[in-house]
Scaffold this motif. Sequence first.
Motif, PDB file in Angstrom:
ATOM      1  N   ARG A  94      26.976  40.098  18.868  1.00  0.00           N
ATOM      2  CA  ARG A  94      25.596  39.574  18.846  1.00  0.00           C
ATOM      3  C   ARG A  94      24.591  40.712  18.810  1.00  0.00           C
ATOM      4  O   ARG A  94      24.694  41.659  19.602  1.00  0.00           O
ATOM      5  N   ALA A  98      21.213  33.962  20.563  1.00  0.00           N
ATOM      6  CA  ALA A  98      21.196  32.663  19.862  1.00  0.00           C
ATOM      7  C   ALA A  98      22.341  31.823  20.409  1.00  0.00           C
ATOM      8  O   ALA A  98      23.171  32.316  21.186  1.00  0.00           O
ATOM      9  N   SER A 100      25.206  29.786  21.919  1.00  0.00           N
ATOM     10  CA  SER A 100      25.751  29.595  23.271  1.00  0.00           C
ATOM     11  C   SER A 100      25.251  30.656  24.241  1.00  0.00           C
ATOM     12  O   SER A 100      25.122  30.400  25.438  1.00  0.00           O
ATOM     13  N   MET A 101      24.922  31.871  23.730  1.00  0.00           N
ATOM     14  CA  MET A 101      24.445  32.906  24.659  1.00  0.00           C
ATOM     15  C   MET A 101      23.050  32.561  25.183  1.00  0.00           C
ATOM     16  O   MET A 101      22.758  32.733  26.374  1.00  0.00           O
ATOM     17  N   ASP A 129      37.427  26.619  23.112  1.00  0.00           N
ATOM     18  CA  ASP A 129      37.314  28.079  22.929  1.00  0.00           C
ATOM     19  C   ASP A 129      36.512  28.746  24.060  1.00  0.00           C
ATOM     20  O   ASP A 129      35.413  29.273  23.833  1.00  0.00           O
ATOM     21  N   PHE A 176      27.901  37.079  14.743  1.00  0.00           N
ATOM     22  CA  PHE A 176      29.013  36.624  13.899  1.00  0.00           C
ATOM     23  C   PHE A 176      30.279  36.597  14.727  1.00  0.00           C
ATOM     24  O   PHE A 176      30.341  37.153  15.826  1.00  0.00           O
ATOM     25  N   LYS A 177      31.277  35.946  14.141  1.00  0.00           N
ATOM     26  CA  LYS A 177      32.602  35.868  14.771  1.00  0.00           C
ATOM     27  C   LYS A 177      33.649  36.410  13.792  1.00  0.00           C
ATOM     28  O   LYS A 177      33.572  36.104  12.594  1.00  0.00           O
ATOM     29  N   ASP A 200      29.745  30.451   7.467  1.00  0.00           N
ATOM     30  CA  ASP A 200      30.319  29.541   8.470  1.00  0.00           C
ATOM     31  C   ASP A 200      30.482  30.257   9.810  1.00  0.00           C
ATOM     32  O   ASP A 200      30.507  29.621  10.859  1.00  0.00           O
ATOM     33  N   SER A 201      30.666  31.571   9.755  1.00  0.00           N
ATOM     34  CA  SER A 201      31.012  32.304  10.979  1.00  0.00           C
ATOM     35  C   SER A 201      29.959  33.343  11.368  1.00  0.00           C
ATOM     36  O   SER A 201      30.202  34.171  12.249  1.00  0.00           O
ATOM     37  N   CYS A 202      28.804  33.310  10.691  1.00  0.00           N
ATOM     38  CA  CYS A 202      27.714  34.247  11.014  1.00  0.00           C
ATOM     39  C   CYS A 202      26.438  33.448  11.266  1.00  0.00           C
ATOM     40  O   CYS A 202      26.302  32.337  10.764  1.00  0.00           O
TER      41      CYS A 202
END
Length: 253
Positions: A94, A98, A100-101, A129, A176-177, A200-202
């Motif tokens: 991160r 944004a 969940s954080m 997760d 991103f993840k 999808d992951s960023c």
Amino acid sequence: MARRKKIYEGKAKTLYEGPEPGTIVQYFKDDATAFNAEKKDVIEGKGVLNNLLSEYFMKGLGQIGVPTHFLKRLNMREQLVRSCEIIPLEVIVRNYAAGSMSKRLGIDEGTQLPRPIVEYCYKDDALGDPLVTEEHIAAFGWASQQDMDDILSLALRVNDFMSGVMLAVGIRLVDFKIEIGRVYDGDFQRLVVADEISPDSCRLWDIETGEKLDKDVFRRDLGSLTDAYSEVARRLGVMPNNPPAPSKPTLVN
Ligand code: UDP
């Protein structure tokens, strides 16, 4: 044509046995899911865009010496990748608060963080997760201390690369993840960036307007996901030849 063997079907991709041992065909579906698959839809063209975008990012990472599982793109929906053993962690980096954080720590979305923050979640849909610490990872044997050092270094290199690529086209990389895989070369193992890197992951925000160009458009019902992903692909110059039709008529001057 011989029917190929399906290895795994996930929410956004299906994996098939590749043409040679140690390879896998990764097929990008149009399915979109959010909130642990509570919200679902089919977004025409998403798979094509994510295939092209993930190829673009993985190739770029390879060019700066970051190892990835990517071998080559096969067609508009499929890419050939090295098969690897996925470490059961979602590695999140991160740059701005944004999602969940922000919720967890009560920090306004968009607040710049004093430094990139790396978080780990244990990949388990049934548990949603959950966030875990390096203590859990070591105690439960999901990764060794050496793996964790390598994962942190990979995650920060991916962050620097992706932040720069996005900044060059007027997009802020908020977070991103990534997922990390182990590949074995004889007795040795090394870690590679695996799975996909895509909107999808960023979290991707236009630098000028703050417009969201990522999966939050779907999660939060903010408009057309295809339009958002197409805009990212267009700016990066990786738009397919027959781009997905825009969601609404556009005024031509
Ligand atoms: N992310 C992801 N897959 C997941 C969870 C998160 O790709 O299963 C990405 C997400 O798109 C965002 C970043 O990781 O870019 C951080 O997500 P966050 O923890 O804020 O979770 P969310 O708000 O999406 O639940």
